[in-house]
Scaffold this motif. Structure first.
Motif, PDB file in Angstrom:
ATOM      1  N   GLU A  87       0.822  -1.199   0.000  1.00  0.00           N
ATOM      2  CA  GLU A  87       0.000   0.000   0.000  1.00  0.00           C
ATOM      3  C   GLU A  87       0.864   1.260   0.000  1.00  0.00           C
ATOM      4  OE1 GLU A  87      -3.477   2.284  -0.052  1.00  0.00           O
ATOM      5  OE2 GLU A  87      -3.174   0.128  -0.412  1.00  0.00           O
ATOM      6  N   LEU A  88       1.997   1.218   0.680  1.00  0.00           N
ATOM      7  CA  LEU A  88       2.883   2.379   0.764  1.00  0.00           C
ATOM      8  C   LEU A  88       3.518   2.729  -0.578  1.00  0.00           C
ATOM      9  CD1 LEU A  88       4.767   2.078   4.176  1.00  0.00           C
ATOM     10  CD2 LEU A  88       3.266   3.930   3.416  1.00  0.00           C
ATOM     11  N   ARG A  89       3.536   1.780  -1.491  1.00  0.00           N
ATOM     12  CA  ARG A  89       4.093   2.064  -2.821  1.00  0.00           C
ATOM     13  C   ARG A  89       3.287   3.142  -3.542  1.00  0.00           C
ATOM     14  NH1 ARG A  89       4.753  -4.249  -4.749  1.00  0.00           N
ATOM     15  NH2 ARG A  89       6.254  -4.883  -3.121  1.00  0.00           N
ATOM     16  N   HIS A  90       2.017   3.290  -3.155  1.00  0.00           N
ATOM     17  CA  HIS A  90       1.151   4.282  -3.793  1.00  0.00           C
ATOM     18  C   HIS A  90       1.247   5.651  -3.126  1.00  0.00           C
ATOM     19  CE1 HIS A  90      -0.535   0.847  -5.850  1.00  0.00           C
ATOM     20  NE2 HIS A  90      -0.952   0.320  -4.724  1.00  0.00           N
ATOM     21  N   PHE A  91       2.005   5.711  -2.034  1.00  0.00           N
ATOM     22  CA  PHE A  91       2.070   6.955  -1.267  1.00  0.00           C
ATOM     23  C   PHE A  91       3.275   7.791  -1.695  1.00  0.00           C
ATOM     24  CE2 PHE A  91       3.713   9.083   2.711  1.00  0.00           C
ATOM     25  CZ  PHE A  91       2.770  10.101   2.718  1.00  0.00           C
ATOM     26  N   VAL A  92       2.997   9.018  -2.094  1.00  0.00           N
ATOM     27  CA  VAL A  92       4.073   9.948  -2.461  1.00  0.00           C
ATOM     28  C   VAL A  92       3.915  11.192  -1.599  1.00  0.00           C
ATOM     29  CG1 VAL A  92       5.144  11.307  -4.281  1.00  0.00           C
ATOM     30  CG2 VAL A  92       4.121   9.083  -4.829  1.00  0.00           C
ATOM     31  N   PHE A  93       4.853  11.411  -0.693  1.00  0.00           N
ATOM     32  CA  PHE A  93       4.791  12.586   0.165  1.00  0.00           C
ATOM     33  C   PHE A  93       5.199  13.812  -0.636  1.00  0.00           C
ATOM     34  CE2 PHE A  93       6.264  15.309   3.725  1.00  0.00           C
ATOM     35  CZ  PHE A  93       5.121  15.248   4.508  1.00  0.00           C
ATOM     36  N   PRO A  94       4.494  14.930  -0.476  1.00  0.00           N
ATOM     37  CA  PRO A  94       4.843  16.143  -1.234  1.00  0.00           C
ATOM     38  C   PRO A  94       6.340  16.423  -1.165  1.00  0.00           C
ATOM     39  CG  PRO A  94       2.821  16.496  -0.005  1.00  0.00           C
ATOM     40  CD  PRO A  94       3.343  15.152   0.422  1.00  0.00           C
ATOM     41  N   PRO A  95       6.983  16.662  -2.314  1.00  0.00           N
ATOM     42  CA  PRO A  95       8.450  16.659  -2.388  1.00  0.00           C
ATOM     43  C   PRO A  95       9.180  17.786  -1.678  1.00  0.00           C
ATOM     44  CG  PRO A  95       7.491  17.387  -4.471  1.00  0.00           C
ATOM     45  CD  PRO A  95       6.371  16.892  -3.625  1.00  0.00           C
ATOM     46  N   TYR A  96       8.514  18.915  -1.454  1.00  0.00           N
ATOM     47  CA  TYR A  96       9.243  20.068  -0.912  1.00  0.00           C
ATOM     48  C   TYR A  96       9.005  20.308   0.575  1.00  0.00           C
ATOM     49  CZ  TYR A  96       9.663  20.883  -5.898  1.00  0.00           C
ATOM     50  OH  TYR A  96       9.912  20.732  -7.243  1.00  0.00           O
ATOM     51  N   ILE A  97       8.080  19.564   1.162  1.00  0.00           N
ATOM     52  CA  ILE A  97       7.798  19.765   2.583  1.00  0.00           C
ATOM     53  C   ILE A  97       8.984  19.314   3.430  1.00  0.00           C
ATOM     54  CG2 ILE A  97       6.397  18.969   4.530  1.00  0.00           C
ATOM     55  CD1 ILE A  97       3.992  18.977   2.770  1.00  0.00           C
TER      56      ILE A  97
END
Length: 340
Positions: A87-97
């Motif tokens: 499931e975590l493979r689908h998670f992309v944390f905003p890149p600049y935070i």
């Protein structure tokens, strides 16, 4: 979005920290343990980015467990299942935070910028207004800034150009959310909740989009201050990464006082001063730990941590009973910088 963030934190903590650690991390609680955890487990970008109350966190953990993404290993301690990993493979944390890097200035910068834009818009259109921020320090800063920049229309155009160039480099959605938050002479800026309602999205997702744009502006004005002089002028001078109390302890250490003397001078518990020393060791590369940790012990602690593949203090302490928790924490604080 919130489920993915909590799942991500549980995965990074590897069953070595409880939900309380996630609570403290996401709410930006500036304790010695939370500051160390954010570095040790490489989650510093999330520091203080998602305010969440404990009951909601427990509810999210229950949902993740029901969905088979996590399993409980101890009271309020979880680890991620193979399904959770997928499931975590689908998670992309905003890149600049980067919550840790900008925790001391993001809010201040935003308040200065948003009030400045409101003030300039109303001055140019000759309309009266109620300041969106009541803080007298923010208002005084903006008044001084405007006094120093006489030609308001020309300055407003230049500020617009700086912001346009930067916001054009982030996702359109993030840029739009950032602009919708701004107040002009015609409209009051929307709240995250209002934007979430309009876009039919989670408020957490809107908050992260806003922070992503804000932190990108901070990053780029830091890297290219000559190119964005007006935005850079709104920034606060760099502050030390240490908490204010740890800074006082560090000052005394540099003056030659011992741990015991600092305990007496500051009227604090020995454990509190030890927390400060671990914090200093974590964030000040030049700090020498030798007075508090023998080299032979340091090497044994790191070797054991590597063997067990853990930074869990209790697990290391059970094997190395002749070392203190303070010594273990101090060794782990420098794990990535010092050789075994």
């Amino acid at each position: 979005m919130l489920q993915h963030i909590v799942l991500f934190c549980i995965d990074r903590f590897r069953g070595e920290r409880s939900l309380a650690a996630i609570d403290h991390l996401l709410n930006g609680k500036k304790t010695a343990q939370t500051l160390q955890d954010s570095k040790w487990y490489n989650v510093s970008r999330l520091f203080g980015t998602v305010p969440i109350d404990r009951s909601r966190l427990l509810h999210v953990a229950h949902e993740l467990e029901t969905n088979g993404f996590i399993y409980q290993t101890d009271e309020h301690i979880y680890d991620v299942t193979s399904s959770g990993k997928k499931e975590l493979r689908h998670f992309v944390f905003p890149p600049y935070i980067d919550g840790w890097k900008y925790m001391n200035e993001a809010s201040l910068f935003w308040k200065r910028l948003s009030l400045l834009i409101q003030a300039m818009a109303n001055v140019i259109h000759r309309t009266s207004f109620e300041p969106i921020h009541r803080d007298e320090r923010i208002q005084s800063f903006v008044k001084r800034w405007l006094f120093q920049h006489k030609h308001i229309q020309a300055i407003a155009r230049s500020l617009y150009e700086e912001m346009y160039e930067l916001l054009s480099q982030v996702e359109e959605k993030d840029a739009n959310i950032f602009v919708w938050r701004l107040t002009s002479h015609e409209r009051i800026g929307w709240t995250n909740g209002q934007i979430a309602y309009a876009l039919k999205e989670e408020e957490i997702a809107i908050l992260l989009s806003f922070q992503n744009a804000l932190h990108f502006i901070l990053e780029m004005t830091e890297q290219e201050k000559e190119k964005f002089p007006l935005l850079y002028s709104l920034r606060e001078q760099k502050r030390a990464q240490l908490t204010s109390s740890a800074q006082k302890t560090y000052k005394l250490l540099k003056e030659g006082y011992s741990l015991e003397q600092i305990v007496e001078l500051r009227g604090l518990k020995k454990g509190t001063i030890e927390d400060h020393i671990v914090e200093i060791a974590t964030y000040i590369p030049s700090f020498v730990t030798a007075p508090f940790l023998e080299e032979e012990k340091r090497k044994r602690i790191i070797q054991q941590a590597q063997k067990l593949q853990t930074k869990k203090l209790r697990a290391i302490k059970e094997v190395l009973q002749d070392v203190s928790y303070f010594e273990i924490r101090l060794a782990l604080a420098r794990w990535d910088r010092e050789d075994v």
